[in-house]
Structures are given as C-alpha cells and as structure tokens.
Design a protein around this motif. Structure first.
Motif, PDB file in Angstrom:
ATOM      1  N   PRO A 102       0.817  -1.221   0.000  1.00  0.00           N
ATOM      2  CA  PRO A 102       0.000   0.000   0.000  1.00  0.00           C
ATOM      3  C   PRO A 102       0.848   1.268   0.000  1.00  0.00           C
ATOM      4  CG  PRO A 102      -0.925  -1.620   1.501  1.00  0.00           C
ATOM      5  CD  PRO A 102       0.423  -2.145   1.082  1.00  0.00           C
ATOM      6  N   ALA A 103       1.930   1.274   0.763  1.00  0.00           N
ATOM      7  CA  ALA A 103       2.803   2.449   0.785  1.00  0.00           C
ATOM      8  C   ALA A 103       3.478   2.660  -0.562  1.00  0.00           C
ATOM      9  CB  ALA A 103       3.862   2.298   1.882  1.00  0.00           C
ATOM     10  N   ARG A 106       0.871   3.984  -3.026  1.00  0.00           N
ATOM     11  CA  ARG A 106       0.528   5.370  -2.713  1.00  0.00           C
ATOM     12  C   ARG A 106       1.635   6.309  -3.211  1.00  0.00           C
ATOM     13  NH1 ARG A 106      -0.521   4.494   2.133  1.00  0.00           N
ATOM     14  NH2 ARG A 106      -2.741   4.099   1.841  1.00  0.00           N
ATOM     15  N   ARG A 107       2.878   5.873  -3.099  1.00  0.00           N
ATOM     16  CA  ARG A 107       3.974   6.681  -3.625  1.00  0.00           C
ATOM     17  C   ARG A 107       3.879   6.786  -5.141  1.00  0.00           C
ATOM     18  NH1 ARG A 107       8.827   8.247  -1.445  1.00  0.00           N
ATOM     19  NH2 ARG A 107       8.584   6.837   0.336  1.00  0.00           N
ATOM     20  N   GLY A 110       1.561   9.392  -6.367  1.00  0.00           N
ATOM     21  CA  GLY A 110       1.859  10.764  -5.983  1.00  0.00           C
ATOM     22  C   GLY A 110       2.317  11.632  -7.144  1.00  0.00           C
ATOM     23  N   PHE A 206      -5.267   1.276   1.808  1.00  0.00           N
ATOM     24  CA  PHE A 206      -5.242   1.851   0.468  1.00  0.00           C
ATOM     25  C   PHE A 206      -6.673   1.849  -0.044  1.00  0.00           C
ATOM     26  CE2 PHE A 206      -4.381   1.993  -4.102  1.00  0.00           C
ATOM     27  CZ  PHE A 206      -3.321   2.874  -4.175  1.00  0.00           C
ATOM     28  N   ASP A 210      -7.402   6.408  -2.903  1.00  0.00           N
ATOM     29  CA  ASP A 210      -6.049   6.034  -3.322  1.00  0.00           C
ATOM     30  C   ASP A 210      -6.083   5.279  -4.647  1.00  0.00           C
ATOM     31  OD1 ASP A 210      -4.591   7.010  -1.028  1.00  0.00           O
ATOM     32  OD2 ASP A 210      -5.427   5.324   0.097  1.00  0.00           O
ATOM     33  N   LEU A 214      -4.385   6.302  -8.232  1.00  0.00           N
ATOM     34  CA  LEU A 214      -3.444   5.414  -8.923  1.00  0.00           C
ATOM     35  C   LEU A 214      -3.887   5.179 -10.362  1.00  0.00           C
ATOM     36  CD1 LEU A 214      -0.907   3.532  -8.392  1.00  0.00           C
ATOM     37  CD2 LEU A 214      -2.593   1.685  -8.120  1.00  0.00           C
TER      38      LEU A 214
END
Length: 220
Positions: A102-103, A106-107, A110, A206, A210, A214
């Motif tokens: 999930p991290a 998410r990046r 961005g 997420f 989110d 994406l």
C-alpha cells in the motif's frame, strides 16, 4: 529492465508507458546506463531489497538526479530468508505485502514520483509480486500479469540454464526458470485473505480515493 506499461485493462483502458520501469539492482549500473535512465526521465528509484543487500551492494546512480525510496518486500529483523525454496519465499513476501505494497502504490500515485524505476535484486520475485499487485489494481487481466512475470525468465537468461547470483550474505546461489504457479499462488494468497486484490489493499489502508488516484495516474 523493461517498461511496466502497455497492457489493456478489463474496461478497455491502457496502462501508460514511460511511467514505470522494472529491473534488477543498480549496483552495477554504468555511467552510460545512468545517462540512459536520465533520457527516460527517471526521477525516483524504488528499492525493494533488504537493508543488508542495500548496505552491501548500494545502487550506483552516478549523475542520475533521482530520489531513492526503500520499500522492503521481505520481513525485516535479521532472519535469513535467502536460499529458501521460492514458494516459501513468496509466502514470506505476501506476509510483508500488507505493510509494503500500500505504501509503494501510494507513492506511485503521488505527484513527484514518476517516471520511476522499481527493482529488487534480480528483478523477478519481489519486483514481480509488486508489479503483479499494481497491474491487478489497475484492472489488467491475470493472463497478462502472468505473461509479464514470465518475461523475466528471458530477461535473466535462465531459459539457457541456471544463472548465478549473490545473496545478501555474499553467498553465490543459482536462479532457474520459474513457472506461472509462483505468481498465481502469491496473488491467490492475497485474494483469499481479503476476497480480491483491491480488497487486500483496502484492508491495509489503500482505499477508494487512493485507488482512483493510482488509476488516474497510470491509465489512459
């Protein structure tokens, strides 16, 4: 190294090319290779390796003006995960995925990340699972996800026989041809726990916003 884009999704969208690349480690990157990455516009290098691997074989970026980020795809804390059968290693990766993926996604959604290069050590197992989850979240069909995963057999040269690699402890090991069952099994574990790939992501923070961000970033 190859582009993650180009796939058609179940709703007829296309995963944009030129946004995300996948590769093996950059510890042996040459200045010429760094210039090639610069021409591609790579601004972020996403490293999925263990901290021990990064310490022993750091990426050599030369003059590449890229931000680096670490999203480990194996459990950290000193346990030796290397030399295990791949099926067992993949199960360990799915255990870590709840925190790391999930991290990572998410990046990727961005504003300051793309174009990016995603890698682990040989660029197949940890990278393969991360890319498979990403493509699944974007709506790419499972058969295309598997085809992309299996391309690493060609890229690593293992179709001609096992190839040597060095693990985080400096031990020389062999990597061989992998089959579709490894990646389909890993995805099945994540889906069984939460009903679907997006369900797995939602259960780990997420959410719908989110996912929309994406998809807006990657789909055309």
């Amino acid at each position: 190294m190859r582009d993650v884009g180009g796939f058609t999704t179940t709703d007829g969208s296309t995963v944009r090319t030129g946004l995300l690349y996948r590769s093996a480690w950059l510890a042996d990157l040459t200045p010429e290779g760094a210039r090639a990455l610069t021409k591609l516009g790579v601004r972020t290098v996403l490293d999925l390796r263990d901290l021990r691997e990064i310490d022993r074989w750091p990426d050599r970026l030369h003059d590449l003006a890229a931000t680096t980020a670490h999203h480990p795809m194996l459990p950290q804390g000193g346990a030796d995960h290397y030399g295990k059968p791949l099926a067992e290693a993949y199960r360990l990766i799915t255990d870590t995925a709840a925190d790391s993926l999930p991290a990572l996604l998410r990046r990727l959604a961005g504003d300051e990340t793309l174009p990016a290069l995603l890698h682990c050590a040989v660029g197949r197992d940890r990278t393969g699972i991360a890319v498979a989850v990403l493509l699944g979240a974007l709506g790419v069909r499972d058969e295309d996800i598997v085809d992309d995963y299996l391309l690493s057999n060609l890229g690593l040269g293992v179709l001609d026989g096992p190839q040597e690699y060095v693990d985080a402890h400096g031990v020389t090991r062999l990597t061989d041809v992998v089959g579709a069952e490894l990646i389909t099994g890993a995805l099945a574990v994540l889906r069984e726990r939460h009903g679907s790939g997006t369900g797995f992501l939602a259960a780990n923070g997420f959410g719908a916003d989110d996912l929309a961000a994406l998809r807006a970033r990657f789909l055309a």
